[in-house]
Design an enzyme around this catalytic site. Structure first.
Site, PDB file in Angstrom:
ATOM      1  N   CYS A 147      -1.610   9.477   2.382  1.00 47.44           N
ATOM      2  CA  CYS A 147      -1.509   8.919   1.335  1.00 47.44           C
ATOM      3  C   CYS A 147      -2.254   9.301   0.223  1.00 47.44           C
ATOM      4  CB  CYS A 147      -1.211   7.318   1.451  1.00 47.44           C
ATOM      5  SG  CYS A 147      -2.798   6.640   1.854  1.00 47.44           S
ATOM      6  N   GLU A 177       0.991  -1.389   0.096  1.00 46.81           N
ATOM      7  CA  GLU A 177      -0.167   0.074  -0.074  1.00 46.81           C
ATOM      8  C   GLU A 177       1.011   1.237   0.181  1.00 46.81           C
ATOM      9  OE1 GLU A 177      -3.271   0.198   0.229  1.00 46.81           O
ATOM     10  OE2 GLU A 177      -3.779  -2.035   0.312  1.00 46.81           O
TER      11      GLU A 177
HETATM   12  P1  NAD Z   1       8.004   4.605   5.318  1.00 42.88           P
HETATM   13  O1  NAD Z   1       8.370   3.832   3.839  1.00 42.88           O
HETATM   14  O2  NAD Z   1       9.354   5.464   5.350  1.00 42.88           O
HETATM   15  O3  NAD Z   1       7.837   3.638   6.270  1.00 42.88           O
HETATM   16  C1  NAD Z   1       7.053   2.653   6.514  1.00 42.88           C
HETATM   17  C2  NAD Z   1       7.449   1.437   7.261  1.00 42.88           C
HETATM   18  O4  NAD Z   1       8.669   1.018   6.642  1.00 42.88           O
HETATM   19  C3  NAD Z   1       7.856   1.865   8.702  1.00 42.88           C
HETATM   20  O5  NAD Z   1       7.480   1.015   9.526  1.00 42.88           O
HETATM   21  C4  NAD Z   1       9.553   1.716   8.625  1.00 42.88           C
HETATM   22  O6  NAD Z   1      10.034   1.611  10.017  1.00 42.88           O
HETATM   23  C5  NAD Z   1       9.532   0.700   7.581  1.00 42.88           C
HETATM   24  N1  NAD Z   1      10.733   0.752   7.041  1.00 42.88           N
HETATM   25  C6  NAD Z   1      11.614   1.869   6.743  1.00 42.88           C
HETATM   26  N2  NAD Z   1      12.929   1.368   6.069  1.00 42.88           N
HETATM   27  C7  NAD Z   1      12.794   0.058   5.756  1.00 42.88           C
HETATM   28  C8  NAD Z   1      13.395  -0.886   4.892  1.00 42.88           C
HETATM   29  N3  NAD Z   1      14.486  -0.774   4.500  1.00 42.88           N
HETATM   30  N4  NAD Z   1      12.804  -2.250   4.807  1.00 42.88           N
HETATM   31  C9  NAD Z   1      11.456  -2.471   5.351  1.00 42.88           C
HETATM   32  N5  NAD Z   1      11.014  -1.569   6.101  1.00 42.88           N
HETATM   33  C10 NAD Z   1      11.283  -0.153   6.310  1.00 42.88           C
HETATM   34  O7  NAD Z   1       6.522   5.342   5.022  1.00 42.88           O
HETATM   35  P2  NAD Z   1       6.089   6.659   5.980  1.00 42.88           P
HETATM   36  O8  NAD Z   1       7.175   7.880   5.776  1.00 42.88           O
HETATM   37  O9  NAD Z   1       6.011   6.113   7.349  1.00 42.88           O
HETATM   38  O10 NAD Z   1       5.065   6.902   5.314  1.00 42.88           O
HETATM   39  C11 NAD Z   1       4.563   7.803   4.464  1.00 42.88           C
HETATM   40  C12 NAD Z   1       4.476   7.086   3.102  1.00 42.88           C
HETATM   41  O11 NAD Z   1       3.570   6.233   3.139  1.00 42.88           O
HETATM   42  C13 NAD Z   1       3.791   8.154   1.967  1.00 42.88           C
HETATM   43  O12 NAD Z   1       4.722   7.590   0.729  1.00 42.88           O
HETATM   44  C14 NAD Z   1       2.311   7.529   1.943  1.00 42.88           C
HETATM   45  O13 NAD Z   1       1.692   7.896   0.775  1.00 42.88           O
HETATM   46  C15 NAD Z   1       2.435   5.978   2.223  1.00 42.88           C
HETATM   47  N6  NAD Z   1       1.422   5.774   2.738  1.00 42.88           N
HETATM   48  C16 NAD Z   1       0.469   4.730   1.865  1.00 42.88           C
HETATM   49  C17 NAD Z   1      -0.889   4.569   2.228  1.00 42.88           C
HETATM   50  C18 NAD Z   1      -1.625   3.537   1.554  1.00 42.88           C
HETATM   51  O14 NAD Z   1      -2.363   2.816   2.113  1.00 42.88           O
HETATM   52  N7  NAD Z   1      -1.534   3.208   0.378  1.00 42.88           N
HETATM   53  C19 NAD Z   1      -1.107   4.865   3.630  1.00 42.88           C
HETATM   54  C20 NAD Z   1      -0.162   5.955   4.494  1.00 42.88           C
HETATM   55  C21 NAD Z   1       0.690   6.161   3.875  1.00 42.88           C
END
Ligand code: NAD
Length: 476
Positions: free
Chosen positions: A252, A218
């Site tokens: 998002c 997502e």
């Molecule tokens: P992010 O990708 O930085 O982090 C999300 C999760 O990934 C966190 O739990 C983090 O610890 C983990 N993570 C970080 N590095 C990682 C790695 N190398 N391998 C695996 N996991 C890792 O996202 P964010 O800044 O927390 O959230 C914002 C983003 O999320 C925006 O792009 C937004 O559009 C998206 N988002 C999407 C939805 C949806 O439902 N489609 C909903 C909310 C947010």
């Protein structure tokens, strides 16, 4: 944030999988009981969870947190309870003629996959951890959840509460930063649900690929708003302002940029401004308006605006209370509208994820469609207008995860509609029956009749005339 080490996480996964295997088959009552406990956790601790989210953000209205995170997720849990029986019923499938007459049977059973990993982001930390959990449990799975390190208080509280409401062999939280997250995504789960950025989603899919672990991603992207010629500008302006300012635009599905008819640009911008004035007469001292989550995220947003200004954009700060933002460390940012944007500006290259709204103009809506089609397929797409022909032109010539017509974001709140992206904005979906199926294994079960079907069909050696007849029949 102190995090779990890899061997602790691996042990936990093994224990969950062993418990899962030993307990099969589990009745639907067990699933219902787990969903009810997840609902109770949210209901009985809603205030503490809202306080934790507010502390993590700096400021975040408990009203908003109740709507977007707690009550919305409770309601989704109830939706899952209501539909569980129907979703989990085995489906009869057709068998080719004349097998049915001979007593053959085919059915599809939706079975749990096993242990599902849930990796969640910070912007809706409760919703995006417990929301997927509701359907993961509905499908009969166990779950391990790794929430975001940016909302540490909410993550720690969720972990503590989870341990009170669930045995760790059913549902367990693990906490930690990106290293823990990477190790987590490298675990051999039976399925992994990741919500977060497209860049991290790529890494997650790569790690999961080593285990051939199926993923639901997502992700995010630049969700465009099309303002059609017949749009009610006042209504559209207010709705766009709401979508861009709720959670300070850290959504998002937030409308990323707005495409308007050239001759209506001034009026459309004025309508957005009016919407902001109505909903947020002030911002700094207004608890309804959320802060940007960290200094780093705040500086990035400021940087996007400065970059656009340097490259020639007109910058309009919508500051209804005429407040002075310079001397505050509240990380609050007024809605900032960018005019005359170009593709060279960072604001037109990356997902904004904050209260910054670039405006582009078109003479013919086809230009706006082409622009969107030349870029990554967005998570959401919004059309405002009353002209059905124009609406269908936009909808049938573009591709996006989902669409809301005459508003923004709302399609995600329809429990019965699958929610997900397409390509760079995501893979797979949940919500609706689709979410239940996403976390289930669709297992085909065929039952052969007593009669020797292979012989009757000519498929049994020694091959001969019956075989040739059968092949001719299939080829006809
Ligand atoms: P992010 O990708 O930085 O982090 C999300 C999760 O990934 C966190 O739990 C983090 O610890 C983990 N993570 C970080 N590095 C990682 C790695 N190398 N391998 C695996 N996991 C890792 O996202 P964010 O800044 O927390 O959230 C914002 C983003 O999320 C925006 O792009 C937004 O559009 C998206 N988002 C999407 C939805 C949806 O439902 N489609 C909903 C909310 C947010």
């Amino acid at each position: 944030m102190a995090g779990q080490d890899t061997s602790t996480m691996r042990d936990l996964l093994s224990r969950q999988r062993e418990a899962f295997t030993a307990a099969r088959p589990e009745g639907l009552d067990v699933r219902r009981d787990r969903i009810r406990r997840a609902i109770a956790l949210l209901r009985e601790n809603s205030e503490a969870l809202c306080n934790a989210m507010s502390a993590d953000f700096g400021n975040r209205s408990p009203h908003q947190s109740m709507i977007t995170d707690v009550a919305g997720t409770v309601s989704f849990g109830k939706y899952c309870l209501k539909h569980l029986d129907k979703w989990s019923r085995a489906e009869k499938r057709h068998v080719q003629f004349p097998l049915g007459l001979l007593g053959a049977k085919a059915e599809l059973r939706y079975e749990p996959k096993g242990v599902i990993g849930i990796l969640s982001p910070w912007n809706f930390p409760v919703n995006l951890s417990f929301g997927p959990l509701m359907q993961v449990l509905a499908a009969g799975n166990r779950a391990m959840i790794k929430p975001s390190e940016f909302t540490e208080k909410t993550s720690d509280l969720s972990a503590e509460l989870c341990a009170k409401y669930f045995d760790e062999s059913e549902v367990a939280f693990v906490t930690g930063g990106p290293e823990v997250a990477h190790e987590f995504s490298s675990l051999p789960f039976d399925h992994l649900v990741f919500t977060g950025s497209t860049a991290t989603g790529r890494k997650v899919m790569e790690a999961a690929a080593a285990n051939l672990c199926p993923v639901t991603l997502e992700l995010g992207g630049k969700s465009p708003v099309f303002l059609g010629r017949g749009a009610n500008l006042e209504q559209a302006g207010e709705r766009i302002a709401m979508g861009k300012m709720m959670n300070a635009g850290q959504i998002c599905l937030a409308p990323d940029y707005m495409y308007v008819p050239q001759d209506q640009e001034d009026a459309a911008i004025a309508a957005v401004e009016l919407g902001v004035h109505r909903m947020y007469p002030s911002l700094l001292e207004n608890d309804d308006y959320a802060s940007v989550v960290t200094d780093r995220h705040f500086d990035r947003l400021k940087g996007l605006v400065e970059d656009a200004r340097d490259k020639g954009a007109e910058v309009i700060e919508v500051n209804p209370g005429k407040e002075d933002f310079s001397g505050t460390n509240a990380r609050k940012m007024p809605l900032t509208i960018l005019r005359n944007v170009t593709d060279e500006m960072q604001a037109m290259q990356e997902e904004i994820f904050g209260p910054v709204l670039p405006v582009k103009t078109y003479r013919d809506v086809g230009e706006a469609i082409d622009y969107v089609n030349q870029r990554d397929r967005p998570l959401g797409l919004y059309y405002f207008g009353t002209n059905a022909g124009e609406r269908e032109q936009v909808l049938t010539r573009t591709i996006s995860g989902g669409v809301t017509v005459n508003d923004v974001i709302f399609h995600v709140s329809m429990d019965d509609l699958p929610f997900g992206g397409v390509g760079p904005s995501g893979i797979g979906s949940y919500h609706g029956v689709e979410g239940f199926r996403e976390f289930s294994h669709a297992r085909s079960v065929y039952t052969q009749p007593k009669i020797d079907v292979a012989k009757l069909g000519g498929f049994k050696p020694p091959y001969g005339a019956a075989t040739e007849k059968a092949v001719r029949g299939l080829m006809k």
